[in-house]
Write an enzyme that holds these catalytic residues in place. Structure first.
Site, mmCIF file in Angstrom:
data_model
loop_
_atom_site.group_PDB
_atom_site.id
_atom_site.type_symbol
_atom_site.label_atom_id
_atom_site.label_comp_id
_atom_site.label_asym_id
_atom_site.label_seq_id
_atom_site.Cartn_x
_atom_site.Cartn_y
_atom_site.Cartn_z
ATOM 1 N N THR A 1 79.526 66.495 -114.901
ATOM 2 C CA THR A 1 78.484 65.512 -114.641
ATOM 3 C C THR A 1 77.734 65.247 -115.937
ATOM 4 O OG1 THR A 1 78.251 66.369 -112.391
ATOM 5 C CG2 THR A 1 76.460 64.998 -113.229
ATOM 6 N N LYS B 1 77.927 60.797 -108.406
ATOM 7 C CA LYS B 1 77.562 62.197 -108.592
ATOM 8 C C LYS B 1 76.072 62.320 -108.935
ATOM 9 C CE LYS B 1 78.317 66.604 -108.779
ATOM 10 N NZ LYS B 1 79.087 67.272 -109.842
ATOM 11 N N LYS C 1 69.606 69.914 -116.329
ATOM 12 C CA LYS C 1 70.413 68.832 -116.893
ATOM 13 C C LYS C 1 70.624 67.709 -115.873
ATOM 14 C CE LYS C 1 74.919 69.375 -116.963
ATOM 15 N NZ LYS C 1 75.534 68.250 -116.179
#
Length: 296
Positions: A96, A172, A244
């Site tokens: 991702t 995602k 993140k």
């Protein structure tokens, strides 16, 4: 027909994926850590002397990086892999990294005769080794045709969400918004149960049996109950991964001029956890940000 697969990076996810793929394909693997290469060799993966050697002649190349900048450096930087890719090869991005820059990377790969398959995945190492991953895919029909056998070997749920790279990353990103919020909400709920003097294990059993249940509550809840143990919970997904990923969510929302206040609040909890030295712990340890000490 896909026959040869290269896996670059044989870490917690790369090794079980390479092992799973070796059941069906000729797999070459490379990692900077010699012990990981040795483990891969024991599992039927052919060790490569370098990443360039691993991808030479491969039909599909699996890569997992932390950021889009790392992906660009891996492919096009000094000693980058792009010049070594076979004509028509697909690079399968399994991590991702967000949508930013994906179009440009796909165009650069096309100039080298290769294609990008945007395929971020979820599921963890055990499920990777069993071919039980959730994978969302954005790819052109031609690239998908080449990558499909590899993806089918790894996934129990394969969702084709768009016909261009970046579509997988977009979905995602939405997925990680929900996952991060659900983990943070589960932590708050279990911390509140503790503060009210309830037995947390019984509380978790009751919550997961009713309308308040979610996948993350059922999956992370038992590990959150171990967060105060001396050894902590087994690390299946690091807390700093959600630093993140929720950062990617925030960046995407700002580009879309969309307010996401609940995701922003969850991001702050994970940022606080990282600042408190919890980044390498399981993400369920975010409960220790809400309640640093067990209250009952």
């Amino acid at each position: 027909m896909t026959s040869t697969v290269a896996v670059i990076g044989l870490g917690a996810m790369g090794l079980p994926m390479a092992t799973r793929l070796a059941e069906r394909f000729a797999v070459r693997g490379f990692d900077i850590a010699a012990e990981r290469i040795a483990l891969a060799a024991e599992a039927g993966v052919t060790p490569a002397a370098s990443a360039a050697d691993a991808v030479d002649g491969a039909d599909a190349v699996l890569v997992a990086v932390r950021t889009g900048a790392q992906l660009e450096a891996l492919l096009f930087g000094e000693d980058g892999l792009a010049p070594h890719l076979a004509d028509g090869a697909v690079v399968i991005l399994t991590s991702t990294v967000g949508t930013d820059g994906i179009d440009a990377i796909a165009a650069q790969l096309a100039a080298h005769g290769a294609q990008l398959v945007d395929a971020p995945l979820s599921g963890g190492p055990v499920r990777a080794g069993e071919g039980d991953l959730l994978i969302v895919v954005g790819a052109t029909p031609t690239a998908l045709e080449t990558a499909r056998p590899v993806l089918d070997q790894l996934a129990s749920t394969l969702s084709i969400v768009g016909d261009k790279p970046g579509d997988g990353q977009a979905l995602k990103t939405v997925n990680q918004l929900l996952c991060g919020v659900h983990i943070a909400a589960a932590a708050e709920a279990l911390a509140l149960a503790d503060a009210l003097g309830l037995d947390r294990a019984r509380t978790l059993d009751a919550l997961t049996a009713g309308a308040a249940n979610s996948f993350m509550l059922g999956n992370r809840g038992p590990r959150a109950l171990q967060a105060y143990d001396e050894e902590g919970a087994e690390v299946l997904s690091r807390l700093d991964i959600f630093v993140k990923d929720l950062g990617i969510v925030g960046d995407a929302a700002r580009r879309a001029h969309l307010s996401t206040p609940v995701a922003a609040a969850a991001e702050q909890l994970f940022l606080l956890g990282e600042a408190q030295g919890l980044g390498a712990l399981d993400d369920s340890a975010v409960i220790r940000v809400v309640a640093p000490e067990r209250l009952s």
